[in-house]
Design an enzyme around this catalytic site. Sequence first.
Site, short mmCIF file in Angstrom:
data_model
loop_
_atom_site.label_atom_id
_atom_site.label_comp_id
_atom_site.label_asym_id
_atom_site.label_seq_id
_atom_site.Cartn_x
_atom_site.Cartn_y
_atom_site.Cartn_z
N ASP A 85 -0.13 -12.00 17.80
CA ASP A 85 -1.11 -11.46 16.85
C ASP A 85 -0.32 -11.17 15.57
O ASP A 85 0.43 -10.20 15.50
CB ASP A 85 -1.75 -10.18 17.39
CG ASP A 85 -2.81 -9.64 16.45
OD1 ASP A 85 -3.48 -10.43 15.77
OD2 ASP A 85 -2.95 -8.39 16.40
N GLU A 124 -3.08 -16.38 16.65
CA GLU A 124 -4.40 -16.20 16.05
C GLU A 124 -4.44 -16.88 14.69
O GLU A 124 -3.50 -16.75 13.89
CB GLU A 124 -4.71 -14.71 15.91
CG GLU A 124 -6.14 -14.45 15.51
CD GLU A 124 -6.48 -12.97 15.56
OE1 GLU A 124 -7.15 -12.56 16.51
OE2 GLU A 124 -6.06 -12.24 14.63
N ASP A 130 -2.44 -4.41 18.61
CA ASP A 130 -1.91 -5.74 18.26
C ASP A 130 -1.27 -6.40 19.48
O ASP A 130 -1.32 -7.62 19.63
CB ASP A 130 -0.88 -5.62 17.13
CG ASP A 130 -1.42 -4.83 15.96
OD1 ASP A 130 -1.86 -5.44 14.99
OD2 ASP A 130 -1.40 -3.59 16.04
#
Length: 166
Positions: free
Chosen positions: A7, A67, A140
């Site tokens: 992330d 991501e 996260d």
Amino acid sequence: MRIIGIDPGTAICGYGIIDVEGSRLKTVAYGAITTTPQDTDAMRLEILFNDLSDVLEEYRPDKFGVEKLFFNRNVTTAITVAQARGVILLAANQRGIPIYEYTPLQVKQAVVGYGKATKEQVIYMTMNMLGIREKIKPDDTADALAIAICTAHSSHSEDLRRRIQL
């Protein structure tokens, strides 16, 4: 098969590493790479690159899920996340690890089965799927584990598509 999920961020970059054994998912490690506001942008990117490189060297994943950039109203945040993604992709590419990119909607769909799931639902399902009992912090890191799960579920079909295109 070992998979790392990332992330991306410059202040906090979550990572989660899982092993896939048949249909079983096993947590290997997770955590966050952090920088401080006192660090310059260049220093933050260097810290991120070096620390992620150390994680990749230690755990040697076979696949790398990250991501995709989600562009919201804050352009400054989008730029810093894009810079972080750049060094993250570089670290994986230098090691020859296949990279798979997913939108937040795709991650939610893979983990919860619903693309508009809440953050709490994603965290709950991630913990449940991986057998983690204590709440994953920071968020996260939970997101990174969810990205690793998404990669485990989705990368096989992506591999087939890549072969067809060759």
